[in-house]
Design an enzyme around this catalytic site. Sequence first.
Site, PDB file in Angstrom:
ATOM      1  CB  CYS A 189      -3.828   3.933   0.235  1.00 38.77           C
ATOM      2  SG  CYS A 189      -2.374   3.562  -0.768  1.00 38.77           S
TER       3      CYS A 189
ATOM      4  CB  CYS B  69      -0.164   6.586  -3.208  1.00 35.89           C
ATOM      5  SG  CYS B  69      -0.489   4.900  -3.749  1.00 35.89           S
ATOM      6  CB  SER B  70      -4.623   8.367  -2.661  1.00 33.00           C
ATOM      7  OG  SER B  70      -4.270   8.542  -4.020  1.00 33.00           O
ATOM      8  CB  CYS B  71      -4.715   2.270  -3.503  1.00 38.93           C
ATOM      9  SG  CYS B  71      -3.092   2.294  -4.287  1.00 38.93           S
TER      10      CYS B  71
HETATM   11 FE    FE Z   1      -2.253   4.025  -2.897  1.00 39.13          FE
END
Ligand code: FE
Length: 210
Positions: free
Chosen positions: A110, A113-115
């Site tokens: 991602c 961000c950190s999906c």
């Molecule tokens: Fe994300």
Amino acid sequence: MPHDTHDDEDHGQAPPSDLALRVKALESLLVDKGLIDPSTLDAIIDTYETRVGPRNGARVVARAWSDLGYLERLRTDATAAIAELGFGGRGGEHMIAVENAPGVHNLVVCTLCSCYPWPVLGLPPAWYKSNAYRSRAVIDPRGVLAEFGVSLPRETEIRVWDSTAEIRYLVVPERPAGTEGWDEAALAELVTRDSMVGAGLALSPRGRVG
Ligand code: FE
């Protein structure tokens, strides 16, 4: 890029990170003000740390390896196929399964961000959230994979998938050779978290990566 540079909690010796301290401070404040109930918070964390986690994804992969009909449904509508096994909800509303095959390797990142697909993989590891991984997975996927111990043949195509808030990916690693006739439970043991992000391969029957 080391896998767990920021994973202070795993080592038990390093002082809490700045982020961990800030989170604790925020939590104390919210509890003091009566805005959150600590037991609810504990229940949520316990859910994602122990009940939900990569073992869910491993079951999906093992089923796909074992049942061609299931694999077809996973290809057509991964969200529905994953729900067949009872997994779904927040972070898994729109799932896409990407299959590794000879000559094709998939890697998920991602960049924003950190999906991450929580219902099938649990909480994202620290490296998945790191700036280094998020930027380099796109620019130099082969180099990143090499640092994870995955050396792919030169001619293998690497497909990088950028997760978003809407779409989350699950990599279906290649089924290891030498597992003919294995049942789903045994197969699931070979499916690591990293292999379902594409940062690793499924374990070989002897437990070695390869
Ligand atoms: Fe994300």
